[in-house]
Enzyme design. Sequence first.
Site, PDB file in Angstrom:
ATOM      1  N   GLU A 130      -5.383   2.284  -6.787  1.00 34.22           N
ATOM      2  CA  GLU A 130      -5.651   3.245  -5.721  1.00 34.22           C
ATOM      3  C   GLU A 130      -7.012   3.919  -5.818  1.00 34.22           C
ATOM      4  O   GLU A 130      -7.581   4.327  -4.798  1.00 34.22           O
ATOM      5  CB  GLU A 130      -4.533   4.297  -5.692  1.00 34.22           C
ATOM      6  CG  GLU A 130      -3.257   3.684  -5.143  1.00 34.22           C
ATOM      7  CD  GLU A 130      -2.009   4.497  -5.414  1.00 34.22           C
ATOM      8  OE1 GLU A 130      -1.612   5.266  -4.547  1.00 34.22           O
ATOM      9  OE2 GLU A 130      -1.411   4.335  -6.498  1.00 34.22           O
ATOM     10  N   ASN A 148      -8.051  -7.355 -16.845  1.00 36.99           N
ATOM     11  CA  ASN A 148      -8.578  -8.598 -16.289  1.00 36.99           C
ATOM     12  C   ASN A 148      -9.733  -8.219 -15.370  1.00 36.99           C
ATOM     13  O   ASN A 148      -9.541  -7.508 -14.379  1.00 36.99           O
ATOM     14  CB  ASN A 148      -7.475  -9.335 -15.513  1.00 36.99           C
ATOM     15  CG  ASN A 148      -7.983 -10.630 -14.897  1.00 36.99           C
ATOM     16  OD1 ASN A 148      -8.865 -10.629 -14.038  1.00 36.99           O
ATOM     17  ND2 ASN A 148      -7.446 -11.745 -15.347  1.00 36.99           N
ATOM     18  N   PHE A 208       0.813  -1.233   0.000  1.00 36.93           N
ATOM     19  CA  PHE A 208       0.000   0.000   0.000  1.00 36.93           C
ATOM     20  C   PHE A 208       0.839   1.273   0.000  1.00 36.93           C
ATOM     21  O   PHE A 208       0.342   2.345   0.332  1.00 36.93           O
ATOM     22  CB  PHE A 208      -0.976   0.003   1.200  1.00 36.93           C
ATOM     23  CG  PHE A 208      -1.739  -1.278   1.352  1.00 36.93           C
ATOM     24  CD1 PHE A 208      -2.619  -1.679   0.363  1.00 36.93           C
ATOM     25  CD2 PHE A 208      -1.562  -2.100   2.452  1.00 36.93           C
ATOM     26  CE1 PHE A 208      -3.313  -2.874   0.469  1.00 36.93           C
ATOM     27  CE2 PHE A 208      -2.248  -3.296   2.571  1.00 36.93           C
ATOM     28  CZ  PHE A 208      -3.127  -3.683   1.581  1.00 36.93           C
ATOM     29  N   GLY A 261       0.159  -8.240  -5.018  1.00 32.84           N
ATOM     30  CA  GLY A 261      -1.177  -8.759  -4.766  1.00 32.84           C
ATOM     31  C   GLY A 261      -2.189  -8.161  -5.710  1.00 32.84           C
ATOM     32  O   GLY A 261      -3.376  -8.491  -5.678  1.00 32.84           O
ATOM     33  N   LYS A 263     -11.524  -9.791 -13.236  1.00 38.22           N
ATOM     34  CA  LYS A 263     -11.504 -10.237 -11.833  1.00 38.22           C
ATOM     35  C   LYS A 263     -10.531  -9.433 -10.985  1.00 38.22           C
ATOM     36  O   LYS A 263     -10.875  -8.948  -9.906  1.00 38.22           O
ATOM     37  CB  LYS A 263     -11.067 -11.706 -11.761  1.00 38.22           C
ATOM     38  CG  LYS A 263     -12.192 -12.677 -11.889  1.00 38.22           C
ATOM     39  CD  LYS A 263     -11.691 -14.072 -11.531  1.00 38.22           C
ATOM     40  CE  LYS A 263     -12.802 -15.065 -11.843  1.00 38.22           C
ATOM     41  NZ  LYS A 263     -12.359 -16.443 -11.634  1.00 38.22           N
TER      42      LYS A 263
HETATM   43 MO1  MOS Z   1       1.023   3.434  -3.677  1.00 30.97          MO
HETATM   44  S1  MOS Z   1       0.587   4.641  -2.044  1.00 30.97           S
HETATM   45  O1  MOS Z   1       1.686   4.457  -4.812  1.00 30.97           O
HETATM   46  O2  MOS Z   1       1.946   2.106  -3.231  1.00 30.97           O
END
Ligand code: MOS
Length: 701
Positions: free
Chosen positions: A668, A594, A234, A461, A596
Amino acid sequence: MNRKDGRAKVTGTATYAAEHQIPGLVHGYLVTAAIAHGQITRIDSQEAVTAPGVIAVFTHENAPPVLKPTNNFMTSKIYEARLPLSDDQIYYAGQIVGLVVADTFERARHAAHLVKVEYASQTPIVEANKATFNEAPSMFGESMKFEKGNFTSGDSSTGIARADRKITATYTTATELHASMEPHAIIAHWQDGNNLTIYEPSQWVIGSQRTYAELFGLPAEQVRIITPFIGGAFGSKAFPWSHGILCAAAARQLQVPLKLVLSRQQMTANTGHRSQTEQTISLGASADGSLIAIEHTAKSCTSPVDIFTEPCTGITSTMYAAPNLRTSQDLAVMNVGVPTFMRAPGENPGLWALESAMDELAWELKIDPVELRLKNETQEHQRQGLPFSAKDFAECLRVGAAQFGWENRPKQVRSLTRDGKLIGWGMAASTFPGLRSVATVTVNLLADGTAHILTSANDMGTGAYTIVAGTAGETLGLPVEKIRVELGDSLLPNGGMAGGSQMTATLVPAVMAACEEVLQTAQVTSAPEAFTKLSESGESVFTATASAAPGEEGKKWSFQSWGAHFCEVSVDEEIARLRVTRWVSVMNIGRVMNAKTAASQIRGGVIMGIGQALMEECHFDPNIGYPVVYDLATYHYPSHADIPRIEVTFVGEPDYKFNPVGVRGAGEIGITGVSSAIANAVYHATGKRIRDLPITPDKLL
Ligand code: MOS
C-alpha cells in the site's frame, strides 16, 4: 526471481473464481434498485418466473434465509451490515432487490429485466454539501483497532496563533472505485445438504470461511473457500459482500451449484468505493521552519446500511513532530453503497492533504520542501507514544533528491519550460504502518525431490507465491523450480489475510520456521540431504508444520514504513494537458524479499496514485442518485501511455525488531503521497495550487 505464477497468468491457466467448472452449474443475475432512497411498494416476479430457463426468482418477499453474523472485524465481518433482501427499504441506487436463477447466464439476465418493481421514492442525499456531518463513530466492534483519528496533544489553536508563519487550506478527493480487472464473482456449491464450497476472490479465505459458516449456522469445517488467484482486490475482496451471501443462500435453498457474476455497473453500486473526502489542515511554524502546531480535520461519507470512516487523520501524528497537534474525523450518511477499504485507506487521502499543506508551507517559508521535511521528522509515533523500530525517512529523501537531481530545481514557479510546455518538479512523503498477524505453514519434503509448501494465505497479485517459494528455497537449500506452493484454500493451515500490507510480514516468518523445522525433523541441514535419506529409507515424506506470530514487540516499538516520491510534470497550458513525465520513488520497507515483485508493488501504487491525481472520480446524479460512471470506459484510469518510467529504490536495513525476517509490507505504501507530489509539481510548473482531486483539465485552464 521471476513470478512463480507468471506463466499460469499469461497463458490463461490461472483459474479465477467464475472460471471454475462445476457440473450442473446454474446462473444467477441480480435485480437492482432503480431509485436511491425509498421503499418497494410492489414487486412482481410473475413474468420472470415463467420466462424460459428460469429456475427461481428471489425478492424480499421470499428471501432465502441467512443468520445475522457477529460482524466484528476479527471474527466474521461482512462488508454491508444489512443482510440482502432483508426488507422493502431502499437505501442506495443499485441496491440488490432480487436474484433470478436460470439455466444460462443470458436467460437469467433477460428474466432479471422482467421483474417489475414499483417504488415510493424519497429524495436521496448523494451530495456531501447537503449531508450532515457528525463526529465519526467507531467501526467494526470493540476489538477493531482501526483508530478513529481523533487525537489532541498540547494546544493547537494557541500554537497556530503564535506561529511566525502559518497556512490553512482545504483539500478534497473524489469518490473512487476499485475497478479491479477481475469482476466480483462467486460460485456457491452445496454438497450433501450442508457442506458449502465457495469459489470467490477472497483476500482472507479463513475469515471468509468463518463468516459464511456463521451466516448459515454451520461449523467452520463444513465451509471451504477456494481462491487460488485474485485479479485485483485493493481491499474490496476481503469479506463477503451482499451478492455473495445471497448467492450462497439461494444455492442452499435450491441445492444446486450457483454462479453469480456482477456487471461493472453492479460493482459500482454494490462492492465498495473510497469515499470522497474533505480535509482542512492548518500548519504553524517558526521562521526557521520548525513546526509548532498541526490541525487536521477530515470529513468522509458512509452509507445508511453500515459505518465506514475513511480514516484520513491517522497519519498526521506519525509524520511530523509538533508540540501542539489536533486531529478529528467527521462522518456523514448519504444514499450510497458502503464505502470500504481501498489501497491505503486513510493514509492515501490523509497524505494528499498533509503533503500538499507541507508544500504550501515550504513556499510560504521559502524553504526547500525536502529540507522542511527533514527538519520536522519525528522519531516517535506521537499518538502511540512509542519510538519507531526503524526510520530511514531521511535516507529516502536524500537518495530520492540525489537520483532525481532535485538540487537543480529552479526556486521560482513557471521557470522551467520544454517544447513549449511548462515543466514542474514536485515531491512528497510516503508512509504506511507495518502490520503483522499469525500464520501457520506446512512443509512436505517428498521422495520425488520436491518440496511442497501449504498455507491458506492469498496472493492477490502481490507476489506471495513467489516470495514463499523464494524463502523456502533459501531455507531448504533447494532451487525454486523444485518448490510447489499451494495457497488460497481454507482447508490449508491458516495463512492469514492479504490486507493491510501484512501478508509478507505475517507469512514469511512462518515459512522460514516450517522449513527449519522440517530439516530438524529429518535431522539434515538441507532438503537434498533429506531426499537422499528418503530414498535410502524408502519413506515417502518428511513433514513439519510451524506457526509464527507477533509477540510483545508492539509494546516497545511503533512499526512504520517510509518513502519519498519525486516527480516531473509537463503542462500544455493552451489545452490544459497535464502529463506526468518522470518518477522516482525511494522506499524504506525493511528487508526486500523479492526485488521484482516489491518494486512492482510500489509501481502499481504509483500508477494508481497517478490515476487518483489526474482522472479517477465517480459522481452520483443529484436527482436520481445513480452513479454516472459505471464501467471501465466511464471510470477513467491510467493506460500505459499515461505512465512514465517509474524508478524504484529501496533503502534501509531489515527490521528485526518487527519480525525474524526483518520485512515490513510493500502493498500500500506506494500509493501514499503520489497525488500530492503531482499537485506540488503542478504548482511549480504553473503557479496554480490545485486542492481538489482529480486535477482534470478544467482546473488548469
Ligand atoms: Mo488493503 S485496502 O488492506 O486490501
